[in-house]
Motif scaffolding. Structure first.
Motif, short mmCIF file in Angstrom:
data_model
loop_
_atom_site.label_atom_id
_atom_site.label_comp_id
_atom_site.label_asym_id
_atom_site.label_seq_id
_atom_site.Cartn_x
_atom_site.Cartn_y
_atom_site.Cartn_z
N ALA A 134 5.51 -1.58 0.88
CA ALA A 134 5.91 -2.51 -0.46
C ALA A 134 7.10 -3.16 0.03
CB ALA A 134 5.96 -1.57 -1.48
N SER A 135 6.96 -4.53 -0.05
CA SER A 135 8.21 -5.57 0.29
C SER A 135 9.21 -5.73 -0.92
CB SER A 135 7.60 -6.79 0.99
OG SER A 135 6.89 -6.50 2.24
N LEU A 140 0.84 -1.98 6.35
CA LEU A 140 1.59 -2.73 5.13
C LEU A 140 2.31 -1.53 4.30
CD1 LEU A 140 -1.52 -4.59 3.90
CD2 LEU A 140 0.24 -5.52 5.67
N TYR A 193 0.14 -4.26 -6.01
CA TYR A 193 0.71 -5.12 -5.12
C TYR A 193 -0.35 -6.06 -4.51
CZ TYR A 193 4.92 -2.25 -5.09
OH TYR A 193 6.08 -1.60 -5.32
N PHE A 250 -1.75 -8.77 -1.90
CA PHE A 250 -1.55 -9.51 -0.46
C PHE A 250 -2.62 -10.55 -0.24
CE2 PHE A 250 0.33 -5.28 -0.47
CZ PHE A 250 1.37 -5.14 0.60
N LYS A 255 4.00 -8.46 -7.10
CA LYS A 255 3.86 -7.29 -7.68
C LYS A 255 3.55 -7.18 -9.14
CE LYS A 255 6.53 -2.87 -8.13
NZ LYS A 255 7.97 -2.27 -7.67
N TYR A 280 -2.04 -10.04 6.51
CA TYR A 280 -1.57 -10.05 5.25
C TYR A 280 -0.07 -9.68 4.94
CZ TYR A 280 -6.53 -9.26 4.53
OH TYR A 280 -8.01 -9.22 4.35
N GLN A 281 0.14 -10.68 4.00
CA GLN A 281 1.69 -10.77 3.42
C GLN A 281 1.66 -10.45 1.85
OE1 GLN A 281 4.18 -10.93 5.62
NE2 GLN A 281 2.58 -11.35 7.47
N GLN A 282 2.54 -9.84 1.52
CA GLN A 282 2.67 -9.47 -0.17
C GLN A 282 3.11 -10.86 -0.69
OE1 GLN A 282 5.46 -6.39 -1.39
NE2 GLN A 282 5.42 -7.36 -3.36
N GLU A 301 12.23 -4.56 -2.53
CA GLU A 301 11.76 -3.16 -3.33
C GLU A 301 12.57 -2.04 -3.13
OE1 GLU A 301 9.34 -1.05 -5.54
OE2 GLU A 301 8.59 -2.99 -4.66
#
Length: 362
Positions: A154-155, A152, A203, A205, A217, A212-214, A163
């Motif tokens: 930061a998206s 993972l 963050y 998730f 934030k 796991y998906q963000q 990001e």
């Protein structure tokens, strides 16, 4: 559970009540955390022999300090500790091919409560566009042990857009799971979106069919007065994070926040989960000392060095490693330290106690 077994020698009956017990009563079991085998033998020179009594399903055995002879290997106390055996070593299966200097596991490793899932932070990973951008690795337990299933980074930012400049964000410096591991929280204390380097961010998730998906934030929104946060730069928001078992309450520390009386005084931010995700509901600082009087000289206390939420989220403990009330701080960060206890109520969290070390082993 484990079995607690007390075997009583039938022939040893003088000055105790062993003869009052039936043969099938000489083995008693109860649920505790260790297994102890006791076999009483030998002869004493006076009446200070083991005294055995029965209370419900528990055998109580009181040993005198002397005049008891125990045959070799028949009485084992304390129980021999379990030997830990290494079964696996985990490293990052890194697609970027350059794990050197990633600091995999440096400061953040967390199990899901069942132990089925493991998250390992690597705060200096550089795959996500720069040095010290950071990452977190997800391992899942299977028949062959733990295997990496996901990496993972930061998206997106608080605005939902991709990001921007994740370099030096230290994503993965802190990690924690909710009770069912359906939520994973990852700190990035170097993030600068909220107002400069090391302002910090968290963050969120969520676990789904694709891993796991963000989903969110978080940054510090407002101060103790409810007004927008002032000068969050270098507050190190997300240095420590704690989540309640149900995932409803999130406590995020910023141990270098300076609102409460000076440099490195520290603070903790409370977030509550709702239909729109997590929203900040409170900012906490140290209020009073062990004497109940207003906190004196909180500068350099680093309030928020550690945090812990009770399972229900009703009680919050916050560490301040350099608090000087229990010992002199000459300005060189040598305070004795303290812990502050907060209780949740109708008006949010309120400090109810401050703890310092009271006495030693003697």
């Amino acid at each position: 559970g484990h079995r607690y077994e007390a075997f009583i020698e039938p022939s040893y009956s003088q000055k105790n009540n062993v003869n009052d017990l039936q043969q099938n009563e000489r083995l008693f079991n109860t649920q505790i955390t260790i297994k102890v085998l006791a076999h009483l033998v030998g002869k004493g020179r006076n009446d200070d022999r083991p005294k055995i009594s029965v209370r419900e399903n528990i055998v109580e055995i009181k040993f005198p300090k002397e005049h008891i002879i125990l045959s070799e290997n028949q009485f084992i106390y304390p129980p021999q500790p379990k030997k830990w055996i290494q079964t696996q070593k985990l490293v990052a299966s890194d697609p970027d091919g350059s794990p050197e200097g990633d600091q995999f596991s440096y400061s953040s490793v967390a199990f899901s409560p069942t132990g089925e899932t493991l998250v390992v932070g690597a705060r200096s990973d550089e795959e996500n566009d720069g040095t010290y951008a950071g990452a977190a690795y997800i391992f899942q337990k299977g028949a062959a042990g733990y295997q990496q299933v996901q990496k993972l980074t930061a998206s997106f930012g608080t605005d939902g857009l991709p990001e921007v400049s994740p370099e030096e964000d230290r994503f993965g410096a802190s990690v924690t799971f909710s009770l069912e591991a359906e939520k994973l929280v990852i700190g990035a204390y170097g993030d600068e979106e909220a107002g400069g380097p090391f302002a910090g961010a968290v963050y969120i998730f969520a676990s789904g069919s694709g891993g796991y998906q963000q989903v969110q934030k978080l940054t510090a929104s407002f101060g103790t007065d409810g007004l927008p946060e002032v000068s969050p730069q270098s507050d190190f928001f997300s240095g420590k994070i704690s989540i309640s078992s149900n995932g409803e309450i999130l406590a995020v520390s910023a141990n270098q926040d300076e609102e409460n009386g000076g440099t490195y005084a520290g603070a903790v931010y409370i977030f509550a989960s709702g239909s729109g995700g997590y929203q900040q509901v409170q900012k906490l600082t140290a209020s009073f000392g062990t004497d109940g009087l207003p906190e004196a000289s909180p500068a350099r206390d680093f309030f928020g060095t550690s945090t812990a939420l009770s399972s229900t989220g009703e009680i919050l403990a916050v560490g301040a490693e350099y608090d000087e009330e229990g010992g002199i701080d000459s300005g060189t960060y040598t305070g004795a330290g303290a812990v502050y206890i907060f209780q949740s109520g109708s008006s949010g969290y309120q400090q109810v106690q401050k703890l310092t070390a009271s006495f030693g082993t003697d």
